[in-house]
Scaffold this active site. Structure first.
Site, PDB file in Angstrom:
ATOM      1  N   GLY A 217       0.844  -1.203   0.000  1.00  0.00           N
ATOM      2  CA  GLY A 217       0.000   0.000   0.000  1.00  0.00           C
ATOM      3  C   GLY A 217       0.875   1.247   0.000  1.00  0.00           C
ATOM      4  N   GLY A 218       0.326   2.316   0.573  1.00  0.00           N
ATOM      5  CA  GLY A 218       1.049   3.585   0.607  1.00  0.00           C
ATOM      6  C   GLY A 218       2.343   3.502   1.393  1.00  0.00           C
TER       7      GLY A 218
ATOM      8  N   GLY B  92      24.851  13.321 -28.356  1.00  0.00           N
ATOM      9  CA  GLY B  92      24.271  13.821 -27.111  1.00  0.00           C
ATOM     10  C   GLY B  92      24.789  13.060 -25.915  1.00  0.00           C
ATOM     11  N   ALA B  93      25.036  11.767 -26.126  1.00  0.00           N
ATOM     12  CA  ALA B  93      25.510  10.941 -25.005  1.00  0.00           C
ATOM     13  C   ALA B  93      26.892  11.409 -24.552  1.00  0.00           C
ATOM     14  CB  ALA B  93      25.532   9.476 -25.409  1.00  0.00           C
TER      15      ALA B  93
HETATM   16  C1  HXC Z   1      -3.795  -4.593  11.876  1.00  0.00           C
HETATM   17  C2  HXC Z   1      -2.728  -6.452  11.081  1.00  0.00           C
HETATM   18  C3  HXC Z   1      -2.526  -5.818   9.840  1.00  0.00           C
HETATM   19  C4  HXC Z   1      -2.996  -4.486   9.682  1.00  0.00           C
HETATM   20  C5  HXC Z   1      -1.661  -7.773   9.746  1.00  0.00           C
HETATM   21  N1  HXC Z   1      -2.191  -7.669  10.958  1.00  0.00           N
HETATM   22  N2  HXC Z   1      -1.853  -6.673   9.033  1.00  0.00           N
HETATM   23  N3  HXC Z   1      -3.361  -5.836  12.085  1.00  0.00           N
HETATM   24  N4  HXC Z   1      -3.619  -3.930  10.725  1.00  0.00           N
HETATM   25  N5  HXC Z   1      -2.815  -3.816   8.570  1.00  0.00           N
HETATM   26  C6  HXC Z   1      -2.166  -8.654  12.018  1.00  0.00           C
HETATM   27  C7  HXC Z   1      -3.012  -9.871  11.743  1.00  0.00           C
HETATM   28  O1  HXC Z   1      -4.322  -9.653  12.120  1.00  0.00           O
HETATM   29  C8  HXC Z   1      -2.304 -10.912  12.609  1.00  0.00           C
HETATM   30  O2  HXC Z   1      -2.693 -10.684  13.927  1.00  0.00           O
HETATM   31  C9  HXC Z   1      -0.864 -10.514  12.526  1.00  0.00           C
HETATM   32  O3  HXC Z   1      -0.840  -9.147  12.131  1.00  0.00           O
HETATM   33  C10 HXC Z   1      -0.080 -11.309  11.509  1.00  0.00           C
HETATM   34  O4  HXC Z   1      -0.787 -11.292  10.272  1.00  0.00           O
HETATM   35  P1  HXC Z   1      -1.053 -12.603   9.425  1.00  0.00           P
HETATM   36  O5  HXC Z   1      -2.069 -12.265   8.423  1.00  0.00           O
HETATM   37  O6  HXC Z   1      -1.327 -13.745  10.336  1.00  0.00           O
HETATM   38  O7  HXC Z   1       0.362 -12.826   8.782  1.00  0.00           O
HETATM   39  P2  HXC Z   1       0.726 -13.338   7.323  1.00  0.00           P
HETATM   40  O8  HXC Z   1      -0.073 -14.554   7.003  1.00  0.00           O
HETATM   41  O9  HXC Z   1       2.193 -13.447   7.278  1.00  0.00           O
HETATM   42  O10 HXC Z   1       0.255 -12.188   6.329  1.00  0.00           O
HETATM   43  C11 HXC Z   1       0.843 -10.948   6.364  1.00  0.00           C
HETATM   44  C12 HXC Z   1       0.063  -9.953   5.490  1.00  0.00           C
HETATM   45  C13 HXC Z   1      -1.417  -9.952   5.938  1.00  0.00           C
HETATM   46  C14 HXC Z   1       0.161 -10.359   4.033  1.00  0.00           C
HETATM   47  C15 HXC Z   1       0.724  -8.591   5.667  1.00  0.00           C
HETATM   48  O11 HXC Z   1      -1.489  -9.815   7.353  1.00  0.00           O
HETATM   49  C16 HXC Z   1      -2.214  -8.846   5.309  1.00  0.00           C
HETATM   50  O12 HXC Z   1      -2.605  -8.964   4.165  1.00  0.00           O
HETATM   51  N6  HXC Z   1      -2.437  -7.806   6.104  1.00  0.00           N
HETATM   52  C17 HXC Z   1      -3.254  -6.687   5.656  1.00  0.00           C
HETATM   53  C18 HXC Z   1      -2.516  -5.858   4.675  1.00  0.00           C
HETATM   54  C19 HXC Z   1      -3.260  -4.618   4.319  1.00  0.00           C
HETATM   55  O13 HXC Z   1      -4.222  -4.663   3.569  1.00  0.00           O
HETATM   56  N7  HXC Z   1      -2.887  -3.525   4.965  1.00  0.00           N
HETATM   57  C20 HXC Z   1      -3.515  -2.252   4.802  1.00  0.00           C
HETATM   58  C21 HXC Z   1      -2.920  -1.701   3.492  1.00  0.00           C
HETATM   59  S1  HXC Z   1      -3.501  -0.106   3.153  1.00  0.00           S
HETATM   60  P3  HXC Z   1      -2.684 -11.854  15.029  1.00  0.00           P
HETATM   61  O14 HXC Z   1      -3.274 -11.217  16.239  1.00  0.00           O
HETATM   62  O15 HXC Z   1      -3.479 -12.979  14.473  1.00  0.00           O
HETATM   63  O16 HXC Z   1      -1.243 -12.241  15.230  1.00  0.00           O
HETATM   64  C22 HXC Z   1      -2.309   0.818   3.782  1.00  0.00           C
HETATM   65  C23 HXC Z   1      -2.520   2.269   3.517  1.00  0.00           C
HETATM   66  C24 HXC Z   1      -1.293   2.998   3.807  1.00  0.00           C
HETATM   67  O17 HXC Z   1      -1.408   0.381   4.376  1.00  0.00           O
HETATM   68  C25 HXC Z   1      -1.427   4.369   3.217  1.00  0.00           C
HETATM   69  C26 HXC Z   1      -0.219   5.201   3.474  1.00  0.00           C
HETATM   70  C27 HXC Z   1      -0.312   6.506   2.771  1.00  0.00           C
END
Ligand code: HXC
Length: 511
Positions: free
Chosen positions: A172-173, A407-408
């Site tokens: 993401g961001g 140019g290069a």
């Molecule tokens: C809160 C999160 C989290 C998140 C993971 N966890 N991502 N908690 N916010 N964004 C937590 C899970 O619930 C889990 O908690 C623990 O972290 C480990 O995650 P798993 O899914 O079990 O691990 P894994 O299988 O290795 O997968 C990792 C992952 C997946 C691919 C990163 O967790 C995932 O897809 N997360 C969401 C990603 C996402 O969409 N993020 C938001 C993006 S938008 P427990 O308690 O079970 O251990 C964004 C905007 C930013 O970031 C903008 C900036 C300008």
């Protein structure tokens, strides 16, 4: 037990709990994925016993979705200060064992604090990323946190070196913080960077792609250029970050540390006198030339697998850190294309911002032509490299080995772009274009025999370094075997160089 002893005992216990982050089960899960924890990474990165942690007890303030019942001291990021080879650095390492390293508002405050401290004390910042992105439970607060980090990345740019290690997800961001830093290193197979993951890609475009194919280290180190380094393991990645740092100054007001060498300044290499093939269309080993002229043959290549027609990286000459830029005749004959121009421009600008002299080795037949390049804005992108060299005020020493056409020729640190000392080997051809191309333009309707004669005449007239030398466009024609000595002597003479650009709010680099 006295109250004081009890207090100290409580502190020791609380610290021990904080050091476990998300707990032993999650640490084990992290290890099972072939990944280290944030603290294990920092232990590898920093000099033993040098780490001073800040904000170990900081907790998030979120109450949504039951978060008020779930607190971990440190809140998913380990921050602080330490040394690497005795030099101060500020660090943050996201802890995937705590809420997947996701970014809360308090995590961003911790990161911003070390960023501010790094800038204030003029020391590099190293961020080790391993995060699921914005902490979903925190909503807009997490986004605000990212914004605050990005703003600091921008303000610190060109002031202190900023290095990003990607040791897990970065999606993401969140990818924009590393993108705003000077160097990004990824670890193969365990890290990935992308704006949207494979599931969303499939939903939106129907394309099926794996994490690694979409945003793995190999992809970003070869195709997109987002990653400057791709390491096989976390250990190798951390070693690379340390090596990179050794070539850099602490900040933009300092110079890089000198590393004394036993490699003699006057070391000649006779093999360089023979390295250029008689046939101008044959390539040779530019890496061999670089290693032959720098201290102890040591060269840290940046973007080694991206736009390989241009080589960029760090080395030392008589102990002084230098940025080397060299065309690679072995790949696409060393032409400049869109990617090579962008890669070179970014590197040149980094070196200029951090007082690292530039040594440019030229063997360039021109810019790559064709619709693909024109549609890809080779004009604007080529201008970036031109601009970067033209505005750079660090010492610039250039050696033309063979071709330097059109140019290069101008782009590759020529005299008119404020090149300080420009040399050429006797094998150099500094001209508007190669002989065949020129004769095809001037004598299009002539017979092949007449053209051959004209090619010979053109070669005699233009395909040498002496036209440029006669007009003072290069300082000297040098014997290849003496290149190390001549370049070092030029660099030494430029140690006190002072050059300004006109005062302005900022430039308008052709982006
Ligand atoms: C809160 C999160 C989290 C998140 C993971 N966890 N991502 N908690 N916010 N964004 C937590 C899970 O619930 C889990 O908690 C623990 O972290 C480990 O995650 P798993 O899914 O079990 O691990 P894994 O299988 O290795 O997968 C990792 C992952 C997946 C691919 C990163 O967790 C995932 O897809 N997360 C969401 C990603 C996402 O969409 N993020 C938001 C993006 S938008 P427990 O308690 O079970 O251990 C964004 C905007 C930013 O970031 C903008 C900036 C300008």
């Amino acid at each position: 037990m006295s109250i004081q002893t009890e207090n100290i005992q409580a502190l020791v216990e609380r610290r021990a709990t904080a050091r476990l982050g998300g707990g032993e089960k999650r640490i084990e899960a992290q290890h099972n994925k072939g990944k280290r924890t944030a603290r294990e990474r920092l232990a590898l990165l920093l000099d033993e016993g040098s780490f001073e942690e800040f904000d170990m007890f900081v907790r998030h303030r979120c109450t949504n979705f039951g978060m008020d019942a779930s607190h971990t001291d440190g809140d998913g990021v380990v921050t602080g200060r330490g040394t690497i080879d005795g030099r101060i650095v500020y660090v943050f390492a996201q802890d995937f064992t705590v809420n997947g390293g996701s970014l809360s508002k308090t995590m961003s405050e911790k990161i911003c604090k070390v960023m501010d401290m790094a800038v204030r004390s003029g020391a590099p910042l190293i961020g080790l990323n391993d995060s699921g992105g914005a902490r979903i439970q925190e909503g807009i607060d997490a986004l605000a946190g990212y914004g605050e980090i990005f703003e600091r990345n921008i303000l610190a740019s060109g002031v202190i070196p900023q290095i990003s290690g990607i040791f897990g997800p970065c999606a993401g961001g969140a990818v924009y913080s590393p993108a705003l830093t000077d160097f990004t290193l990824m670890v193969k197979n365990t890290s990935y960077m992308y704006l949207t993951g494979p599931a969303v890609v499939k939903q939106v475009t129907g394309e099926e792609v794996s994490h690694e194919e979409l945003g793995g280290a190999s992809v970003h180190a070869t195709k997109s250029g987002v990653a400057h380094f791709a390491a096989e393991t976390e250990e190798e990645g951390i070693a690379r970050i340390k090596e990179l740092l050794s070539y850099l100054p602490q900040n933009n007001l300092e110079t890089a540390p000198e590393v004394p060498t036993t490699d003699p300044v006057s070391r000649c290499d006779d093999s360089l006198n023979e390295i250029i093939p008689d046939n101008a269309n044959k390539s040779y080993d530019m890496y061999g030339v670089i290693r032959s002229i720098v201290d102890d043959g040591k060269f840290l290549e940046v973007h080694a697998d991206y736009a390989k027609n241009l080589i960029v990286g760090f080395a030392r000459m008589n102990g002084q850190s230098v940025g080397v830029v060299a065309n690679q005749p072995g790949v696409l004959a060393g032409v400049l294309d869109v990617n090579a121009s962008r890669k070179g421009a970014r590197f040149v600008r980094f070196c200029d911002a951090f007082n690292i002299p530039l040594v440019t080795l030229v063997d360039v037949p021109g810019f790559l032509c064709g619709t693909q390049q024109e549609y890809g804005a080779i004009i604007t992108n080529g201008a970036k490299l031109l601009y970067a060299y033209g505005e750079a005020t660090v010492p610039k020493v250039t050696v033309t080995l063979r071709k330097s056409f059109g140019g290069a020729h101008i782009v590759m640190s020529c005299k008119q772009l404020r090149g300080d000392v420009n040399y050429a080997w006797p094998s150099a051809s500094i001209a508007v274009m190669g002989a065949e191309g020129a004769v095809d333009v001037l004598y299009a309707s002539e017979t092949p025999e007449a053209k051959a004669e004209k090619i010979e005449e053109y070669n005699r007239l233009f395909c040498n370094p002496y036209q440029a030398a006669e007009k003072g466009y290069i300082e000297d024609v040098i014997e290849p075997r003496n290149t190390r000595f001549r370049v070092i002597r030029a660099l030494e003479s430029l140690r006190g160089k002072r050059q300004e650009v006109p005062a302005k709010k900022h430039d308008n680099l052709p982006l």
